[in-house]
Scaffold this active site. Structure first.
Site, PDB file in Angstrom:
ATOM      1  N   HIS A 154      52.830  15.403 -55.759  1.00 15.18           N
ATOM      2  CA  HIS A 154      53.906  15.862 -55.186  1.00 15.18           C
ATOM      3  C   HIS A 154      53.820  16.974 -54.060  1.00 15.18           C
ATOM      4  O   HIS A 154      52.592  16.886 -53.885  1.00 15.18           O
ATOM      5  CB  HIS A 154      54.583  17.054 -56.257  1.00 15.18           C
ATOM      6  CG  HIS A 154      53.625  18.261 -56.718  1.00 15.18           C
ATOM      7  ND1 HIS A 154      52.508  18.181 -57.690  1.00 15.18           N
ATOM      8  CD2 HIS A 154      53.665  19.466 -55.837  1.00 15.18           C
ATOM      9  CE1 HIS A 154      52.171  19.165 -57.690  1.00 15.18           C
ATOM     10  NE2 HIS A 154      52.546  20.024 -56.592  1.00 15.18           N
ATOM     11  N   HIS A 201      57.455  18.533 -61.840  1.00 18.96           N
ATOM     12  CA  HIS A 201      58.080  18.262 -60.633  1.00 18.96           C
ATOM     13  C   HIS A 201      57.517  17.119 -59.713  1.00 18.96           C
ATOM     14  O   HIS A 201      56.434  16.635 -60.027  1.00 18.96           O
ATOM     15  CB  HIS A 201      57.862  19.407 -59.702  1.00 18.96           C
ATOM     16  CG  HIS A 201      56.352  19.920 -59.678  1.00 18.96           C
ATOM     17  ND1 HIS A 201      55.281  19.812 -60.563  1.00 18.96           N
ATOM     18  CD2 HIS A 201      55.900  20.767 -58.688  1.00 18.96           C
ATOM     19  CE1 HIS A 201      54.391  20.230 -60.193  1.00 18.96           C
ATOM     20  NE2 HIS A 201      54.586  20.880 -58.869  1.00 18.96           N
ATOM     21  N   HIS A 216      51.967  22.940 -49.335  1.00 14.99           N
ATOM     22  CA  HIS A 216      50.745  21.895 -49.893  1.00 14.99           C
ATOM     23  C   HIS A 216      51.220  20.546 -50.346  1.00 14.99           C
ATOM     24  O   HIS A 216      52.449  20.412 -50.678  1.00 14.99           O
ATOM     25  CB  HIS A 216      50.158  22.785 -50.954  1.00 14.99           C
ATOM     26  CG  HIS A 216      51.019  22.879 -52.248  1.00 14.99           C
ATOM     27  ND1 HIS A 216      51.477  24.047 -52.717  1.00 14.99           N
ATOM     28  CD2 HIS A 216      50.930  21.831 -53.332  1.00 14.99           C
ATOM     29  CE1 HIS A 216      52.063  23.805 -53.958  1.00 14.99           C
ATOM     30  NE2 HIS A 216      51.756  22.370 -54.388  1.00 14.99           N
ATOM     31  N   HIS A 248      49.728  28.301 -62.600  1.00  9.95           N
ATOM     32  CA  HIS A 248      51.099  28.319 -62.254  1.00  9.95           C
ATOM     33  C   HIS A 248      51.728  28.841 -63.419  1.00  9.95           C
ATOM     34  O   HIS A 248      51.742  28.227 -64.496  1.00  9.95           O
ATOM     35  CB  HIS A 248      51.502  27.156 -61.505  1.00  9.95           C
ATOM     36  CG  HIS A 248      51.016  26.841 -60.198  1.00  9.95           C
ATOM     37  ND1 HIS A 248      50.811  27.670 -59.261  1.00  9.95           N
ATOM     38  CD2 HIS A 248      50.731  25.698 -60.056  1.00  9.95           C
ATOM     39  CE1 HIS A 248      50.334  27.098 -58.324  1.00  9.95           C
ATOM     40  NE2 HIS A 248      50.233  25.776 -58.767  1.00  9.95           N
ATOM     41  N   TYR A 257      44.324  25.910 -55.094  1.00 15.24           N
ATOM     42  CA  TYR A 257      44.739  25.568 -53.742  1.00 15.24           C
ATOM     43  C   TYR A 257      43.527  25.732 -52.874  1.00 15.24           C
ATOM     44  O   TYR A 257      42.636  26.774 -52.717  1.00 15.24           O
ATOM     45  CB  TYR A 257      45.730  26.762 -53.203  1.00 15.24           C
ATOM     46  CG  TYR A 257      47.119  26.477 -53.878  1.00 15.24           C
ATOM     47  CD1 TYR A 257      47.740  25.458 -54.411  1.00 15.24           C
ATOM     48  CD2 TYR A 257      47.871  27.827 -53.981  1.00 15.24           C
ATOM     49  CE1 TYR A 257      48.934  25.263 -54.608  1.00 15.24           C
ATOM     50  CE2 TYR A 257      49.087  27.830 -54.277  1.00 15.24           C
ATOM     51  CZ  TYR A 257      49.748  26.540 -54.674  1.00 15.24           C
ATOM     52  OH  TYR A 257      50.836  26.529 -55.123  1.00 15.24           O
ATOM     53  N   GLU A 267      46.455  20.991 -52.989  1.00 13.28           N
ATOM     54  CA  GLU A 267      46.358  21.618 -54.457  1.00 13.28           C
ATOM     55  C   GLU A 267      45.597  20.395 -55.230  1.00 13.28           C
ATOM     56  O   GLU A 267      45.930  19.046 -54.985  1.00 13.28           O
ATOM     57  CB  GLU A 267      47.756  22.018 -54.939  1.00 13.28           C
ATOM     58  CG  GLU A 267      47.586  22.382 -56.496  1.00 13.28           C
ATOM     59  CD  GLU A 267      49.315  22.468 -57.020  1.00 13.28           C
ATOM     60  OE1 GLU A 267      49.949  21.674 -56.762  1.00 13.28           O
ATOM     61  OE2 GLU A 267      48.995  23.517 -57.782  1.00 13.28           O
TER      62      GLU A 267
HETATM   63 FE   LIG Z   1      51.956  22.039 -56.427  1.00 13.18          FE
END
Ligand SMILES: [Fe+2]
Length: 309
Positions: A154, A201, A216, A248, A257, A267
């Site tokens: 992503h 996501h 990112h 997260h 990161y 990431e």
């Molecule tokens: Fe991410």
């Protein structure tokens, strides 16, 4: 087949300052596999477990950042239908001919209200993952070189009108909202996480005054232990970490990161939950926005909000 329409994030073209230094970085540190170079000088890569010809394309340029992101759709009929749906919704599209990207069919490109170029495509050459489809081994030697993510997963994009972007993704392209972080007014969103699958996501956006920015690009690892190993590999190569290894709050992913030689943030992450379109979106209040991003620190740092390419 249940996954119809937009299937997954498929490619990502990024600008880098020193192309050959970046090729070394993405092959030796990230452990991606170079799969081709085109007449324009762009270099193509795939992660070891991806089957299609490429997922990351690097272009040498004077400024770092993202050129466009592409999503693979089920088939050519779906591509035609989604283009018609976008046009009916008032989104102008452009057809890019097959072969403009190596081993890739026709693409439908459009600009979203955050200022990013998004593409849909149905065809890309199959090159496999180095493992047989008959009685396969669980992994190939390339799975051990460098950080060696499984796939491009992503990206997080920054731009002004994330509400307009969300509408196009959710009302036309079949995505749904999974999580969002509210601003102080308690109504509008600072950030949104959208899925077209059952991943937590497939794309995310954060509201930001400048259009077309990249926060990112993200690659998937198999385990938390591999996230730690990714941080070790960054340190071995003197690659500065921006964050982590940590977790997260939003999506629950474990993560690091770091920055590539051009300053593009990447990431490498693992985990995150699986979701479905009928599951209620998760809301983070503005007071807990820090925990949504940096679950242990519980504070947004200035870099998260301002360092983008
Ligand atoms: Fe991410």
């Amino acid at each position: 087949m249940a996954i119809q329409g937009v299937m997954r994030p498929g490619h990502f073209q990024m600008r880098v300052l020193d192309l050959e230094a970046s090729v070394r970085f993405y092959t030796e540190v990230l452990g991606l596999i170079e799969t081709g170079r085109d007449k324009q000088g762009r270099v193509y890569f795939k992660a070891w477990d991806e089957r299609d010809h490429h997922s990351l394309i690097l272009r040498g340029a004077g400024q770092a950042g993202v050129d466009f992101i592409g999503f693979k759709v089920t088939d050519k009929q779906t591509l035609d239908r989604l283009e018609a749906d976008l046009n009916a919704y008032g989104v102008k599209t452009e057809r890019i001919s097959a072969g403009e990207l190596l081993e890739t069919g026709e693409r439908v490109r459009f600009e979203i209200p955050t200022g990013h170029l998004v593409e849909l495509y149905a065809e890309k050459s199959h090159v496999g993952n180095g493992i047989s489809y008959l009685n396969p081994d669980p992994w190939a030697p390339a799975a051990e070189k460098g950080i060696a993510p499984i796939r491009y997963d992503h990206c997080l994009l920054y731009g002004p009108d994330i509400d307009g972007a969300r509408k196009i993704f959710c009302e036309v392209l079949g995505f749904y909202l999974v999580e969002h972080v509210l601003l102080e007014d308690g109504e509008s969103d600072l950030g949104i996480w959208l899925s077209c699958s059952n991943k937590a996501h497939d794309i995310a956006f954060v509201r930001h005054p400048e259009p077309g920015k990249l926060h990112h690009v993200s690659f998937l690892l198999e385990s938390w232990e591999k996230v730690l190993r990714a941080a070790d590999i960054c340190s071995m190569h003197r690659v500065k970490l921006d964050f982590g290894p940590s977790r997260h709050g939003a999506t629950r992913g474990t993560t690091i990161y770091a920055f590539d030689p051009s300053g593009n943030r990447f990431e490498t992450f693992s985990g995150g939950y699986q979701t479905y379109p009928d599951i209620r979106p998760i809301t983070w209040s503005s007071e807990e926005a820090g925990a949504a991003v940096y679950y242990h620190d519980r504070k947004l740092n200035e870099r998260f909000l301002s360092v983008v390419t």
